[in-house]
Design a protein around this motif. Structure first.
Motif, mmCIF file in Angstrom:
data_model
loop_
_atom_site.group_PDB
_atom_site.id
_atom_site.type_symbol
_atom_site.label_atom_id
_atom_site.label_comp_id
_atom_site.label_asym_id
_atom_site.label_seq_id
_atom_site.Cartn_x
_atom_site.Cartn_y
_atom_site.Cartn_z
ATOM 1 N N PHE A 44 -10.848 -8.822 -5.699
ATOM 2 C CA PHE A 44 -11.637 -9.624 -6.648
ATOM 3 C C PHE A 44 -11.496 -11.113 -6.362
ATOM 4 C CE2 PHE A 44 -11.390 -12.225 -10.503
ATOM 5 C CZ PHE A 44 -12.699 -12.127 -10.954
ATOM 6 N N LEU A 45 -10.266 -11.571 -6.108
ATOM 7 C CA LEU A 45 -10.041 -12.997 -5.858
ATOM 8 C C LEU A 45 -10.748 -13.454 -4.587
ATOM 9 C CD1 LEU A 45 -6.265 -13.351 -6.821
ATOM 10 C CD2 LEU A 45 -8.251 -14.182 -8.100
ATOM 11 N N VAL A 46 -10.756 -12.610 -3.562
ATOM 12 C CA VAL A 46 -11.454 -12.963 -2.322
ATOM 13 C C VAL A 46 -12.953 -13.103 -2.585
ATOM 14 C CG1 VAL A 46 -12.094 -12.132 -0.029
ATOM 15 C CG2 VAL A 46 -9.717 -11.959 -0.798
ATOM 16 N N ILE A 47 -13.538 -12.120 -3.275
ATOM 17 C CA ILE A 47 -14.975 -12.171 -3.578
ATOM 18 C C ILE A 47 -15.294 -13.364 -4.478
ATOM 19 C CG2 ILE A 47 -16.877 -10.957 -4.732
ATOM 20 C CD1 ILE A 47 -15.554 -8.335 -3.860
ATOM 21 N N PHE A 48 -14.458 -13.586 -5.498
ATOM 22 C CA PHE A 48 -14.686 -14.701 -6.415
ATOM 23 C C PHE A 48 -14.599 -16.037 -5.687
ATOM 24 C CE2 PHE A 48 -13.015 -17.888 -9.394
ATOM 25 C CZ PHE A 48 -14.021 -17.871 -10.358
ATOM 26 N N LEU B 298 0.823 -1.210 0.000
ATOM 27 C CA LEU B 298 0.000 0.000 0.000
ATOM 28 C C LEU B 298 0.859 1.263 0.000
ATOM 29 C CD1 LEU B 298 -2.718 -1.067 2.622
ATOM 30 C CD2 LEU B 298 -2.805 -1.276 0.131
ATOM 31 N N GLY B 299 2.147 1.117 -0.274
ATOM 32 C CA GLY B 299 3.057 2.255 -0.232
ATOM 33 C C GLY B 299 2.771 3.287 -1.307
ATOM 34 N N LYS B 300 3.069 4.544 -0.995
ATOM 35 C CA LYS B 300 2.878 5.646 -1.932
ATOM 36 C C LYS B 300 4.115 6.533 -1.920
ATOM 37 C CE LYS B 300 -2.162 5.956 -1.368
ATOM 38 N NZ LYS B 300 -3.298 6.872 -1.013
ATOM 39 N N PHE B 301 4.367 7.156 -3.061
ATOM 40 C CA PHE B 301 5.462 8.108 -3.131
ATOM 41 C C PHE B 301 5.109 9.378 -2.356
ATOM 42 C CE2 PHE B 301 6.582 5.902 -7.230
ATOM 43 C CZ PHE B 301 7.815 5.445 -6.813
ATOM 44 N N ASP B 302 6.092 9.931 -1.681
ATOM 45 C CA ASP B 302 5.968 11.218 -1.007
ATOM 46 C C ASP B 302 6.451 12.283 -1.993
ATOM 47 O OD1 ASP B 302 6.252 13.527 0.463
ATOM 48 O OD2 ASP B 302 7.226 12.567 2.172
ATOM 49 N N GLN B 303 5.518 13.077 -2.542
ATOM 50 C CA GLN B 303 5.884 14.036 -3.573
ATOM 51 C C GLN B 303 6.921 15.047 -3.092
ATOM 52 O OE1 GLN B 303 2.399 15.840 -5.362
ATOM 53 N NE2 GLN B 303 2.266 14.214 -6.876
ATOM 54 N N GLU C 81 10.482 3.313 -11.773
ATOM 55 C CA GLU C 81 9.133 2.733 -11.744
ATOM 56 C C GLU C 81 8.107 3.813 -11.408
ATOM 57 O OE1 GLU C 81 7.084 -1.440 -10.294
ATOM 58 O OE2 GLU C 81 8.905 -0.737 -9.311
ATOM 59 N N PRO C 82 7.843 4.719 -12.361
ATOM 60 C CA PRO C 82 6.918 5.829 -12.081
ATOM 61 C C PRO C 82 5.475 5.381 -11.865
ATOM 62 C CG PRO C 82 7.545 5.794 -14.400
ATOM 63 C CD PRO C 82 8.434 4.811 -13.699
ATOM 64 N N LYS C 83 5.120 4.181 -12.318
ATOM 65 C CA LYS C 83 3.753 3.669 -12.158
ATOM 66 C C LYS C 83 3.627 2.741 -10.957
ATOM 67 C CE LYS C 83 2.537 5.759 -15.951
ATOM 68 N NZ LYS C 83 1.693 6.979 -15.885
ATOM 69 N N LEU C 84 4.530 2.870 -10.004
ATOM 70 C CA LEU C 84 4.525 1.986 -8.836
ATOM 71 C C LEU C 84 3.200 2.041 -8.082
ATOM 72 C CD1 LEU C 84 6.117 0.150 -6.835
ATOM 73 C CD2 LEU C 84 6.786 2.234 -5.644
ATOM 74 N N GLN C 85 2.668 3.242 -7.863
ATOM 75 C CA GLN C 85 1.417 3.370 -7.121
ATOM 76 C C GLN C 85 0.259 2.732 -7.886
ATOM 77 O OE1 GLN C 85 2.633 7.612 -4.976
ATOM 78 N NE2 GLN C 85 0.741 7.477 -6.099
ATOM 79 N N ASN C 86 0.249 2.863 -9.217
ATOM 80 C CA ASN C 86 -0.796 2.213 -10.011
ATOM 81 C C ASN C 86 -0.711 0.698 -9.881
ATOM 82 O OD1 ASN C 86 -1.647 4.711 -10.890
ATOM 83 N ND2 ASN C 86 -0.554 4.618 -12.841
ATOM 84 N N ARG C 87 0.512 0.186 -9.851
ATOM 85 C CA ARG C 87 0.689 -1.258 -9.692
ATOM 86 C C ARG C 87 0.178 -1.729 -8.341
ATOM 87 N NH1 ARG C 87 4.816 -4.318 -7.774
ATOM 88 N NH2 ARG C 87 6.298 -2.598 -7.695
ATOM 89 N N HIS C 88 0.448 -0.932 -7.314
ATOM 90 C CA HIS C 88 -0.053 -1.282 -5.987
ATOM 91 C C HIS C 88 -1.583 -1.286 -5.962
ATOM 92 C CE1 HIS C 88 3.855 -0.084 -3.640
ATOM 93 N NE2 HIS C 88 3.996 -1.165 -4.377
ATOM 94 N N ARG C 89 -2.194 -0.274 -6.574
ATOM 95 C CA ARG C 89 -3.659 -0.211 -6.597
ATOM 96 C C ARG C 89 -4.246 -1.375 -7.381
ATOM 97 N NH1 ARG C 89 -2.801 5.597 -6.840
ATOM 98 N NH2 ARG C 89 -2.676 5.484 -9.121
ATOM 99 N N THR C 90 -3.614 -1.700 -8.506
ATOM 100 C CA THR C 90 -4.100 -2.826 -9.311
ATOM 101 C C THR C 90 -3.981 -4.130 -8.539
ATOM 102 O OG1 THR C 90 -3.447 -1.702 -11.365
ATOM 103 C CG2 THR C 90 -3.774 -4.083 -11.468
ATOM 104 N N GLY C 91 -2.867 -4.315 -7.857
ATOM 105 C CA GLY C 91 -2.686 -5.536 -7.072
ATOM 106 C C GLY C 91 -3.722 -5.662 -5.976
#
Length: 280
Positions: free
Chosen positions: A259-263, A56-61, A243-253
């Motif tokens: 989804f897997l839990v609900i499925f 759940l990590g995020k970049f500190d701008q 890895e500028p899209k790191l936060q997007n990858r975290h959100r997607t994961g």
């Protein structure tokens, strides 16, 4: 015939492998490998508490902007950042206008072509330009650094194991050679033009300590610019460039896990519904 020869050939291969393994073990026992300075004194980087660590990590701008400042004022004298354009920096919280201003102030010698004569020329950088290299080519880079080629830093934290922590450890790890190293491995003495750093693979590197004193960079946000803080900031910035899209990858994961839990729950309930009247 093939059925007979197949197992025989297989057994032959197994026998050769066992023979090689046995003699390898015997050679290891009789002549164990000698200890080396690199094996004995090389250190692995310690974990740094970066904001982007964890799922759940995020970049500190603010930290990324400070890291850009450290790169610009310290690292850019030798290292390029050829995969990053000035307009990419809007992801750090800068406006388009600020990115344009930063590009114009960064360099006035961006290669170009004179539209009237067709001759090579230079111009001020614009937002779509990539951050320029401090040297025109590899030969010039080596000539300015005693034969060593400063690596491009765009992907450095992906190119090194435990990259973010490695960069921080390398920048803060310069020290004098331990007396024990010189005693047991005198041949490993740091040569002229090299600098001892236990976090580097062979313990010695051509790069002099880039961060040498507190206050080397003046932060506009009031953060105290200690060597450790500057190293953390530029390490975070170089993690973003790699890895500028790191936060997007975290959100997607995270979305995939939900989804897997609900499925899985729906699948279990469907299973119970279908088989509830069946006897096992």
């Amino acid at each position: 015939m093939v059925r007979i020869l197949g197992p025989i050939v297989g057994l032959g291969f197994v026998g050769v492998l066992l023979w090689s393994l046995m003699w390898g073990a015997i050679a290891f026992v009789q002549e164990p490998p000698k200890a080396t300075a690199e094996h004995e004194f090389h250190k692995h980087p310690e974990k740094v508490d970066f904001s982007f660590n964890g799922p759940l990590g995020k970049f500190d701008q603010a930290q990324l902007q400070r890291g850009l400042q450290v790169y610009k004022e310290v690292c850019s004298a030798c290292h390029s950042l050829r995969l990053v354009s000035f307009r990419d920096l809007t992801a750090l919280g800068y406006t388009d206008g600020q990115a344009k201003t930063l590009a114009a102030e960064w360099s006035t010698e961006t290669p170009s072509i004179n539209p009237e004569t067709g001759e090579p020329a230079t111009r001020k950088s614009i937002a779509s330009d990539r951050i320029p290299s401090p040297f025109p080519n590899e030969v010039a880079a080596r000539a300015a650094n005693n034969g060593a080629l400063p690596p491009d830093l765009s992907l450095i934290t992906k190119a090194r194991h435990d990259g973010s922590n490695y960069v921080h450890a390398l920048l803060t790890g310069y020290s004098a050679q331990p007396a024990a190293l010189l005693k047991h491995f005198p041949e490993a003495k740091t040569g002229e033009g090299l600098h001892y750093n236990p976090y580097f693979a062979n313990l010695n590197l051509a790069m002099a300590p880039p961060l040498t004193a507190e206050g080397q960079v003046s932060y506009a946000d009031g953060t105290k610019p200690t060597v450790d803080q500057m190293a953390k900031d530029v390490s975070a910035f170089l993690t973003w460039t790699a890895e500028p899209k790191l936060q997007n990858r975290h959100r997607t994961g995270l979305a995939v896990l939900i989804f897997l839990v609900i499925f899985t729950g729906l699948t279990w309930m469907a299973y119970q519904n279908v088989w509830r009247d069946k006897k096992h």
